[in-house]
Design a protein around this motif. Structure first.
Motif, PDB file in Angstrom:
ATOM      1  N   UNK A  55       0.851  -1.189   0.000  1.00  0.00           N
ATOM      2  CA  UNK A  55       0.000   0.000   0.000  1.00  0.00           C
ATOM      3  C   UNK A  55       0.889   1.243   0.000  1.00  0.00           C
ATOM      4  N   UNK A  57       1.044   5.740  -1.009  1.00  0.00           N
ATOM      5  CA  UNK A  57       0.317   6.976  -1.330  1.00  0.00           C
ATOM      6  C   UNK A  57       0.650   7.346  -2.773  1.00  0.00           C
ATOM      7  N   UNK A  60       2.415  10.655  -3.805  1.00  0.00           N
ATOM      8  CA  UNK A  60       3.833  10.931  -3.536  1.00  0.00           C
ATOM      9  C   UNK A  60       4.747  10.043  -4.367  1.00  0.00           C
ATOM     10  N   UNK A 129      -3.622   3.410   9.864  1.00  0.00           N
ATOM     11  CA  UNK A 129      -3.121   4.589  10.574  1.00  0.00           C
ATOM     12  C   UNK A 129      -2.918   5.778   9.621  1.00  0.00           C
TER      13      UNK A 129
ATOM     14  N   UNK B  34       8.988  10.618  -0.463  1.00  0.00           N
ATOM     15  CA  UNK B  34       7.943  11.063   0.464  1.00  0.00           C
ATOM     16  C   UNK B  34       8.254  12.428   1.085  1.00  0.00           C
ATOM     17  N   UNK B  80      10.961  -2.342   4.810  1.00  0.00           N
ATOM     18  CA  UNK B  80      11.886  -3.443   4.506  1.00  0.00           C
ATOM     19  C   UNK B  80      12.620  -3.841   5.783  1.00  0.00           C
ATOM     20  N   UNK B  83      10.233  -5.737   8.044  1.00  0.00           N
ATOM     21  CA  UNK B  83       9.867  -7.066   7.551  1.00  0.00           C
ATOM     22  C   UNK B  83      11.033  -8.051   7.615  1.00  0.00           C
ATOM     23  N   UNK B  99       9.394   1.855  13.419  1.00  0.00           N
ATOM     24  CA  UNK B  99       7.956   1.741  13.637  1.00  0.00           C
ATOM     25  C   UNK B  99       7.320   3.075  14.011  1.00  0.00           C
ATOM     26  N   UNK B 102       6.140   7.941  10.677  1.00  0.00           N
ATOM     27  CA  UNK B 102       4.986   8.201   9.813  1.00  0.00           C
ATOM     28  C   UNK B 102       3.957   7.075   9.817  1.00  0.00           C
ATOM     29  N   UNK B 103       3.323   6.842   8.660  1.00  0.00           N
ATOM     30  CA  UNK B 103       2.236   5.867   8.566  1.00  0.00           C
ATOM     31  C   UNK B 103       2.686   4.657   7.755  1.00  0.00           C
ATOM     32  N   UNK B 104       1.860   3.623   7.766  1.00  0.00           N
ATOM     33  CA  UNK B 104       2.203   2.391   7.059  1.00  0.00           C
ATOM     34  C   UNK B 104       2.518   2.641   5.581  1.00  0.00           C
ATOM     35  N   UNK B 105       1.657   3.407   4.911  1.00  0.00           N
ATOM     36  CA  UNK B 105       1.901   3.650   3.475  1.00  0.00           C
ATOM     37  C   UNK B 105       3.217   4.393   3.261  1.00  0.00           C
ATOM     38  N   UNK B 106       3.482   5.342   4.121  1.00  0.00           N
ATOM     39  CA  UNK B 106       4.730   6.102   3.967  1.00  0.00           C
ATOM     40  C   UNK B 106       5.921   5.191   4.256  1.00  0.00           C
ATOM     41  N   UNK B 107       5.794   4.337   5.270  1.00  0.00           N
ATOM     42  CA  UNK B 107       6.903   3.420   5.576  1.00  0.00           C
ATOM     43  C   UNK B 107       7.172   2.447   4.425  1.00  0.00           C
ATOM     44  N   UNK B 108       6.150   2.178   3.607  1.00  0.00           N
ATOM     45  CA  UNK B 108       6.354   1.310   2.446  1.00  0.00           C
ATOM     46  C   UNK B 108       7.196   1.991   1.371  1.00  0.00           C
ATOM     47  N   UNK B 109       7.216   3.310   1.340  1.00  0.00           N
ATOM     48  CA  UNK B 109       7.967   4.043   0.312  1.00  0.00           C
ATOM     49  C   UNK B 109       9.207   4.714   0.866  1.00  0.00           C
ATOM     50  N   UNK B 192       0.100   9.048  13.119  1.00  0.00           N
ATOM     51  CA  UNK B 192       1.388   9.478  12.588  1.00  0.00           C
ATOM     52  C   UNK B 192       1.548  10.989  12.687  1.00  0.00           C
TER      53      UNK B 192
END
Ligand code: FES
Ligand code: FES
Lengths: 160, 271
Positions: A55, A57, A60, A129, B34, B80, B83, B99, B102-109, B192
């Motif tokens: 998931x 954004x 961005x 979140x 981001x 990463x 995980x 952890x 920011x938020x989950x989506x931001x942590x993914x990028x 976040x």
């Protein structure tokens, strides 16, 4: 720049402006306007899509970065008039009011369930979140997910 | 985005350093995007070229083994780390800080490298890298150099990176394996948010390290606290190392007070 990407199982090859976000590309080039722009800067999560299984954004990211990617958006959820399981559970639990957050919310939940089929309340909260909902107060959203996946080990839902 | 720029995606290290060299003045390195993309959107940065560093082979490599430490490329995302079973077991301090970001989506990028290169005083990964004694491998067309993260941050959003140079790898020494720690971040909301102040404490054997975010122009490492110090002495040493200011998110006094509270709590918690 010419990019190739798979969105909801369909392969697209298109020209994109190098300074356009993935969000704008999805909405304006592919006509997939289910994904929303709220803040345009990572605060609200309305633009959440699943990008190579994660998931993100879409406000961005650049469309150019998505060359070769596999993307899922809210348009890939329902098949014809039949809602997906997540959507149906959202509907049942009144987890949708104005609906602006819903496309992003559903994508965050979809990513969560692909990794953790039976998430705890904490894990559900963590997953959404980054998705703001100004209507529901979140409780219905958490209930919708919990019921769909079966009660989590901690039992009772605590309020957010 | 209304502002127009060109996107470059070099496929090799040689092409990447050449692009960065050619666009020293008008190029920006793109990692997770981001921070960069909102900054461009808001008109705070106006690069003519955005140079994507993620398409170089190995950019997303996160390597660690039994005898080496941990090494990560510029495309390794915050999630990463979270995980990776290796990171969770051997370098739990990285996960503790990751952890909170920011938020989950931001942590993914968002990437670890991007978080430290931005050099925001409120960076969440900088405290972990400082406490774990990490080093940065910097590369440019002129060659490669190594720099300890202690010497990396030079001011608010300023680093020792020279124009045309990029952070190619972050290396965490094997000696820091098994370090335990906890990170306290004061935020306005449970979700976040940027930190008002943050304190990380790390214990490795007998040595103690603290790192403080949002309390000085750069994230600050404090190595002077010893296991023999009383909580009051520890608080005094940490406060002596920082220089918080009053701003929209909190006052100087509030920040100082909360640093004291957190240092005491951490000393009791991280055994
Ligand atoms: S529109 Fe992308 S996070 Fe708000
Ligand atoms: S339903 Fe309106 S913002 Fe969530």
């Amino acid at each position: 720049m010419r990019i190739k990407l798979t969105v909801n199982g369909l392969l697209y090859e298109r020209d994109c402006s190098e300074h356009h976000t993935l969000l704008r590309f999805l909405r304006e080039e592919l006509g997939l306007t289910g994904t929303k722009e709220g803040c345009g800067m990572g605060e609200c999560g309305a633009c959440t899509v699943i990008f190579n299984g994660k998931a993100v954004n879409s406000c961005m990211m650049l469309a150019a970065e998505a060359d070769g990617a596999v993307i899922h958006t809210i348009e890939g959820e329902a098949s014809g008039p039949t809602l997906s399981a997540i959507q149906a559970s959202f509907e049942k639990h009144h987890a949708v009011q104005c609906g602006f957050c819903t496309p992003g919310m559903v994508m965050s939940v979809k990513e969560l369930l692909s990794n953790k089929p039976k998430p705890s309340t904490e894990e559900i909260k963590d997953a959404v979140e980054g998705n703001f909902c100004r209507c529901t107060g979140y409780v219905q959203i958490i209930e919708a997910v919990s019921e769909l996946t079966g009660a989590n080990e901690k039992g009772e839902l605590e309020h957010v | 985005m209304l502002y127009e720029f060109s996107y470059l995606a070099p496929r090799s290290v040689a092409d990447l350093v050449q692009a960065l060299d050619e666009h020293k003045d008008d190029g920006k390195f793109l990692a997770g995007g981001t921070d960069l993309l909102p900054n461009i959107r808001n008109g705070l940065m106006r690069p003519r070229f955005v140079i994507d560093g993620k398409k170089v082979p190995g950019a997303d490599a996160l390597n660690g083994g039994a005898t080496e430490g941990l090494s990560m490329g510029p495309a390794v995302s915050i999630n990463d780390l979270l995980r990776s079973p290796f990171v969770r077991e051997q370098y739990p301090v990285l996960c503790v800080c990751a952890h909170e970001l920011a938020s989950h989506q931001i942590r993914n990028r968002a990437t670890v490298a991007g978080n430290v290169v931005n050099a925001s005083p409120c960076s969440d990964m900088a405290p972990a890298l400082l406490c774990l004694g990490a080093t940065a491998l910097l590369r440019s067309a002129g060659g490669e150099r190594e720099l300890a993260f202690k010497d990396f941050f030079t001011g608010v959003k300023k680093t020792a990176l020279k124009p045309g140079e990029y952070l190619e790898r972050i290396v965490i020494p094997a000696a820091s394996k098994g370090a335990r720690g906890s990170y306290k971040k004061l935020k306005r909301i449970a979700g976040h948010d940027l930190g008002i102040v943050g304190v990380l404490m790390v214990r490795l054997g007998d040595s103690l390290r603290f790192a403080v975010s949002s309390a000085a122009p750069t994230p600050v490492l404090v190595e002077s606290v010893t296991a023999k110090d009383s909580p009051e002495e520890a608080v005094a040493k940490v406060l002596a190392a920082v220089s918080p200011i009053s701003d929209v998110r909190g006052t100087k006094e509030y920040r100082e007070h909360m640093i004291g509270v957190y240092v005491r709590r951490l000393l009791a918690e991280v055994k």
